[in-house]
Write an enzyme that holds these catalytic residues in place. Structure first.
Site, PDB file in Angstrom:
ATOM      1  N   GLY A 193       2.790   2.180  10.858  1.00  0.00           N
ATOM      2  CA  GLY A 193       3.790   3.230  10.702  1.00  0.00           C
ATOM      3  C   GLY A 193       4.475   3.621  11.994  1.00  0.00           C
ATOM      4  O   GLY A 193       5.180   4.620  12.049  1.00  0.00           O
ATOM      5  N   HIS A 205      -9.415   1.356   4.970  1.00  0.00           N
ATOM      6  CA  HIS A 205      -8.149   1.561   5.676  1.00  0.00           C
ATOM      7  C   HIS A 205      -8.387   2.531   6.838  1.00  0.00           C
ATOM      8  O   HIS A 205      -9.146   3.496   6.717  1.00  0.00           O
ATOM      9  CB  HIS A 205      -7.094   2.132   4.730  1.00  0.00           C
ATOM     10  CG  HIS A 205      -5.718   2.018   5.292  1.00  0.00           C
ATOM     11  ND1 HIS A 205      -5.226   2.905   6.229  1.00  0.00           N
ATOM     12  CD2 HIS A 205      -4.745   1.108   5.082  1.00  0.00           C
ATOM     13  CE1 HIS A 205      -4.005   2.547   6.568  1.00  0.00           C
ATOM     14  NE2 HIS A 205      -3.678   1.439   5.877  1.00  0.00           N
ATOM     15  N   GLU A 265      -5.304  -4.748  10.501  1.00  0.00           N
ATOM     16  CA  GLU A 265      -4.227  -3.792  10.744  1.00  0.00           C
ATOM     17  C   GLU A 265      -4.488  -3.058  12.062  1.00  0.00           C
ATOM     18  O   GLU A 265      -5.313  -2.134  12.102  1.00  0.00           O
ATOM     19  CB  GLU A 265      -4.176  -2.740   9.623  1.00  0.00           C
ATOM     20  CG  GLU A 265      -3.882  -3.314   8.252  1.00  0.00           C
ATOM     21  CD  GLU A 265      -3.358  -2.249   7.297  1.00  0.00           C
ATOM     22  OE1 GLU A 265      -2.374  -2.546   6.631  1.00  0.00           O
ATOM     23  OE2 GLU A 265      -3.911  -1.139   7.247  1.00  0.00           O
ATOM     24  N   ASN A 303       0.884  -1.170   0.000  1.00  0.00           N
ATOM     25  CA  ASN A 303       0.000   0.000   0.000  1.00  0.00           C
ATOM     26  C   ASN A 303       0.916   1.213   0.000  1.00  0.00           C
ATOM     27  O   ASN A 303       1.526   1.534   1.012  1.00  0.00           O
ATOM     28  CB  ASN A 303      -0.883  -0.039   1.257  1.00  0.00           C
ATOM     29  CG  ASN A 303      -1.697   1.235   1.412  1.00  0.00           C
ATOM     30  OD1 ASN A 303      -1.733   2.079   0.524  1.00  0.00           O
ATOM     31  ND2 ASN A 303      -2.354   1.372   2.561  1.00  0.00           N
ATOM     32  N   TRP A 304       1.041   1.856  -1.175  1.00  0.00           N
ATOM     33  CA  TRP A 304       1.997   2.957  -1.290  1.00  0.00           C
ATOM     34  C   TRP A 304       1.530   4.215  -0.545  1.00  0.00           C
ATOM     35  O   TRP A 304       2.302   5.145  -0.358  1.00  0.00           O
ATOM     36  CB  TRP A 304       2.208   3.316  -2.770  1.00  0.00           C
ATOM     37  CG  TRP A 304       2.974   2.292  -3.555  1.00  0.00           C
ATOM     38  CD1 TRP A 304       3.386   1.070  -3.118  1.00  0.00           C
ATOM     39  CD2 TRP A 304       3.419   2.402  -4.912  1.00  0.00           C
ATOM     40  NE1 TRP A 304       4.046   0.406  -4.107  1.00  0.00           N
ATOM     41  CE2 TRP A 304       4.091   1.198  -5.227  1.00  0.00           C
ATOM     42  CE3 TRP A 304       3.326   3.383  -5.892  1.00  0.00           C
ATOM     43  CZ2 TRP A 304       4.648   0.970  -6.480  1.00  0.00           C
ATOM     44  CZ3 TRP A 304       3.884   3.151  -7.137  1.00  0.00           C
ATOM     45  CH2 TRP A 304       4.545   1.954  -7.427  1.00  0.00           C
ATOM     46  N   LYS A 305       0.259   4.253  -0.187  1.00  0.00           N
ATOM     47  CA  LYS A 305      -0.320   5.447   0.461  1.00  0.00           C
ATOM     48  C   LYS A 305      -0.053   6.688  -0.409  1.00  0.00           C
ATOM     49  O   LYS A 305      -0.038   6.563  -1.620  1.00  0.00           O
ATOM     50  CB  LYS A 305       0.220   5.593   1.879  1.00  0.00           C
ATOM     51  CG  LYS A 305       0.022   4.301   2.680  1.00  0.00           C
ATOM     52  CD  LYS A 305       0.186   4.461   4.149  1.00  0.00           C
ATOM     53  CE  LYS A 305      -0.097   3.124   4.829  1.00  0.00           C
ATOM     54  NZ  LYS A 305       0.028   3.179   6.271  1.00  0.00           N
ATOM     55  N   SER A 355       3.684  -2.151  10.383  1.00  0.00           N
ATOM     56  CA  SER A 355       5.130  -2.283  10.603  1.00  0.00           C
ATOM     57  C   SER A 355       5.665  -3.671  10.243  1.00  0.00           C
ATOM     58  O   SER A 355       6.544  -4.205  10.926  1.00  0.00           O
ATOM     59  CB  SER A 355       5.486  -1.927  12.048  1.00  0.00           C
ATOM     60  OG  SER A 355       5.081  -0.596  12.326  1.00  0.00           O
ATOM     61  N   GLU A 379      -6.713   4.862   7.985  1.00  0.00           N
ATOM     62  CA  GLU A 379      -6.424   6.278   7.704  1.00  0.00           C
ATOM     63  C   GLU A 379      -7.609   6.940   7.016  1.00  0.00           C
ATOM     64  O   GLU A 379      -7.885   8.115   7.235  1.00  0.00           O
ATOM     65  CB  GLU A 379      -5.150   6.393   6.846  1.00  0.00           C
ATOM     66  CG  GLU A 379      -3.904   6.111   7.680  1.00  0.00           C
ATOM     67  CD  GLU A 379      -2.751   5.485   6.901  1.00  0.00           C
ATOM     68  OE1 GLU A 379      -2.764   5.522   5.659  1.00  0.00           O
ATOM     69  OE2 GLU A 379      -1.838   4.931   7.553  1.00  0.00           O
ATOM     70  N   GLY A 417       2.946  -1.192   4.198  1.00  0.00           N
ATOM     71  CA  GLY A 417       2.994   0.241   3.889  1.00  0.00           C
ATOM     72  C   GLY A 417       4.413   0.660   3.556  1.00  0.00           C
ATOM     73  O   GLY A 417       4.894   0.466   2.435  1.00  0.00           O
ATOM     74  N   GLY A 418       5.113   1.223   4.539  1.00  0.00           N
ATOM     75  CA  GLY A 418       6.453   1.776   4.330  1.00  0.00           C
ATOM     76  C   GLY A 418       7.406   0.841   3.608  1.00  0.00           C
ATOM     77  O   GLY A 418       8.130   1.269   2.697  1.00  0.00           O
TER      78      GLY A 418
HETATM   79  P1  13P Z   1       3.227   0.273   7.588  1.00  0.00           P
HETATM   80  O1  13P Z   1       3.666  -1.020   6.971  1.00  0.00           O
HETATM   81  O2  13P Z   1       3.944   1.462   7.053  1.00  0.00           O
HETATM   82  O3  13P Z   1       3.134   0.216   9.055  1.00  0.00           O
HETATM   83  O4  13P Z   1       1.704   0.494   7.071  1.00  0.00           O
HETATM   84  C1  13P Z   1       0.798  -0.514   7.195  1.00  0.00           C
HETATM   85  C2  13P Z   1      -0.401  -0.134   6.426  1.00  0.00           C
HETATM   86  O5  13P Z   1      -1.139   0.763   6.801  1.00  0.00           O
HETATM   87  C3  13P Z   1      -0.695  -0.836   5.193  1.00  0.00           C
HETATM   88  O6  13P Z   1      -1.959  -0.535   4.732  1.00  0.00           O
END
Ligand code: 13P
Length: 640
Positions: free
Chosen positions: A562, A484, A556, A397-399, A602, A486, A623-624
């Site tokens: 993150g 998600h 999640e 997930n590149w966000k 994470s 967020e 994510g990251g």
């Molecule tokens: P991180 O892997 O950066 O913690 O993000 C997880 C995430 O929100 C994937 O959708």
């Protein structure tokens, strides 16, 4: 229904473009003459030199033929259908002008093979334009006969084939002769019909002696035995490289008592010039220039009549020589009418073009089928071992990261890496909307699925800034992340909104990765089970069993996203098992066993193996660590 219509349109367009390109390629000079007619009608006369027009004629034939083949084989579906639609949107108004102003009676779309009136041509174009708009709208509905990786063979082979056909037709003469003077034509019959006042394509066929203007058409046609006619529409432009051979044939004709005439539309100067250059002693006659161009596409070309019937035609590059003309014609094969050359040429095209491509398609399909069988077999083995069929997935997930160029570069790197070393799990990348269409162009979606990070809760309309599920699908993406944390938190997406989004995504055939998870406070209050259950009930438990089976769940915990704080493998397994149990309660154990539940928060290459080893954790939503190919690959490799 949609698929059937799109594929019928594609078949129609493919066949029409192939035929149209092919008949032009077998007669490039015919196309050149037609273009000269067009330029004259537009008062552009000698605007372009003949060589440039000829190159254009060859290019046009190749373009039409290749577009037809590409469409038929569903190669570069989007680009091909767009180019075809653009061509038709230019041609349709042009043919309307032709129909209204009638400057030329036959458009020449299918050479001499199929002559349509201008109005028929216009209506034909309207139908084709409608078909083109249909395929442009849903290009991905066209199914493939040859998989993407083998398409280069079809592309190169088709181009080579059609250029060779054009080249050979120019060097020799049209391999398929659709004109009135083809081999086997009894000119006496046509002439008699015309004399009786019936409509005949031979109305402009006359032979007048150049010196005294005497009309000897009847005499030539009624000659019992052989007559050679050297056909040169314009002696000024005629190729004189074979002059010795032509003179030899004339001598041969004289020795054997056959008639030999030169037919031309050039005047006295042209004839005298030719005589001076070549030493020609044979008599010259005048004939209509267009008729001569129709008789043979070669300047000069040679025609052999026997009892008024055309039995042979040769271009100046393929004239019979002393090895062919060894005895009188009635003792030679070339003195007899040939077998049906059209059938022979059709068989040749079948053997040289249709058969190899048919073999390629069948082999390719068999190869794909065995691949599919192997895949089924493998997943059955997994099923037997683990008594479950669910898919392992690592999704990125590149966000809101990566500009277009960086994103495309990352996707390319990933594509190459995973093509070189096939992953042991499903891999998906979910990117911002702006990347989707560009990445879909090159991503091998058999290895890496492509998805969006969101879509609108409305189908379409005045919702400025929103992107609908249909739009996401139209980019070539297959997945969408919904729910998600967020989006729930910052954009206030409620369970009701998410419910709509899920329905719309599924309606548009997008696979939903549905996120659930509790906040730190909720976990500290021991409410995590309650929270995830409510999230499922609020947005996805309304789905039928069939539709729920298409959903991937991503657990999640918000406190781990993150933050660098990962849930321990035990914590994650505990809640994954709980999620599976409530799915089992709702849809039954079989559905629960088949549902892929990913962990996100994470997740990195260092902790992925431990997390993914847990029985209820089927992969991760990253994510990251999905923003660098090497980091992401490290996580994917946890399944190795
Ligand atoms: P991180 O892997 O950066 O913690 O993000 C997880 C995430 O929100 C994937 O959708």
């Amino acid at each position: 229904m949609k698929k059937t219509i799109v594929n019928l349109c594609r078949l129609l367009l493919g066949v029409v473009f192939i035929l149209s390109g092919f008949v032009k390629a077998v007669d490039p000079l015919g196309t050149l003459y037609k273009m000269q007619d067009y330029l004259l009608a537009m008062h552009l006369g000698k605007w372009l030199p003949d060589m440039a027009l000829l190159a254009f004629a060859v290019g046009l034939a190749a373009l039409e033929f290749c577009l037809g083949i590409f469409l038929l084989f569903a190669i570069r579906r989007r680009a091909t259908s767009r180019v075809i639609a653009v061509i038709l949107s230019i041609m349709t108004p042009l043919t309307l002008w032709l129909a209204l102003a009638n400057p030329i009676s036959d458009c020449g779309c299918f050479g001499d093979a199929l002559v349509l009136t201008n109005w028929q041509t216009f209506w034909k174009n309207i139908i084709l334009l409608a078909a083109a708009i249909t395929v442009v709208k849903w290009p991905l509905e066209m199914f493939r006969f040859v998989s993407k990786s083998n398409q280069w063979i079809v592309i190169n082979y088709s181009m080579l084939f059609i250029l060779v056909i054009s080249g050979w037709s120019l060097y020799d003469r049209p391999q398929f002769d659709f004109r009135p003077y083809q081999e086997g034509t009894d000119l006496r019959k046509g002439w008699t019909q015309m004399m009786e006042g019936n409509e005949s394509p031979y109305a402009d066929f006359f032979i007048e002696k150049a010196d005294d203007g005497e009309d000897i058409t009847e005499q030539v046609l009624n000659n019992e035995g052989y007559t050679f006619l050297l056909v040169a529409p314009w002696l000024e432009k005629a190729d004189d490289s074979q002059l010795d051979l032509i003179n030899q044939i004339y001598e041969y004709a004289k020795d054997n008592g056959y008639l030999f005439y030169g037919l031309t539309a050039s005047g006295e100067t042209g004839i005298n010039r030719w005589r001076d250059i070549t030493g020609a002693e044979y008599p010259f006659c005048l004939t209509d220039g267009t008729t001569l161009k129709t008789i043979i596409r070669s300047n000069p070309g040679l025609l052999l009549l026997k009892d008024g019937t055309v039995i042979r035609k040769w271009s100046h590059n393929r004239l019979p020589n002393e090895y062919d003309l060894t005895s009188p014609l009635d003792e030679l094969e070339i003195g007899q009418a040939p077998d049906n050359t059209t059938t022979r040429h059709i068989v040749e095209v079948m053997l040289w073009f249709v058969l190899p491509l048919a073999i390629l398609s069948v082999t390719d399909r068999l190869w794909m089928w065995t691949k599919w069988i192997r895949k089924q077999h493998n997943s059955n083995c997994i099923y037997k071992k683990e008594t479950k069929m669910r898919k392992k997935i690592v999704a990125g997930n590149w966000k809101m990261n990566m500009n277009l160029q960086d994103g495309v570069a990352l996707a390319k790197e990933l594509n190459e890496t995973l093509k070189a070393e096939k992953p042991n799990c499903g891999v998906v990348i979910c990117t911002p909307f702006i990347h989707l269409a560009s990445i879909a162009q090159f991503l091998d979606q058999n290895i890496i699925g492509l998805g969006a990070e969101n879509c609108a809760d409305k189908e379409k309309g005045a919702f400025t800034g929103e992107v609908s599920a249909e739009m996401v699908k139209s980019t070539g993406a297959q997945y969408v992340i919904l729910g998600h944390s967020e989006r729930r938190e910052y954009y206030k997406e409620t369970p009701e909104i998410l419910k709509e989004k899920v329905l719309l995504a599924q309606k548009n055939d997008l696979k939903v990765i549905f996120c659930i998870g509790e906040s730190l406070e909720e976990r500290e209050a021991g409410k995590q089970n309650e929270v995830v259950k409510a999230e499922l009930e609020g947005s996805v438990f309304n789905l039928s069993e069939e539709d729920f089976r298409k959903i991937v769940i991503a657990y999640e915990p918000i406190w781990a996203i993150g933050t660098g704080k990962t849930a321990t493998a035990e914590q994650a397994e505990e809640i994954h098992a709980y999620i599976r149990s409530i799915i089992a309660e709702k849809y039954g154990q079989a559905v629960a066993d088949d549902t892929t539940i990913l962990y996100g928060g994470s997740c990195k290459a260092s902790n992925a193996p431990e997390l993914f080893a847990k029985p209820d954790i089927d992969g991760g939503l990253i994510g990251g660590a999905s923003l660098k190919a090497a980091d992401f690959k490290g996580i994917i490799d946890a399944f190795k």
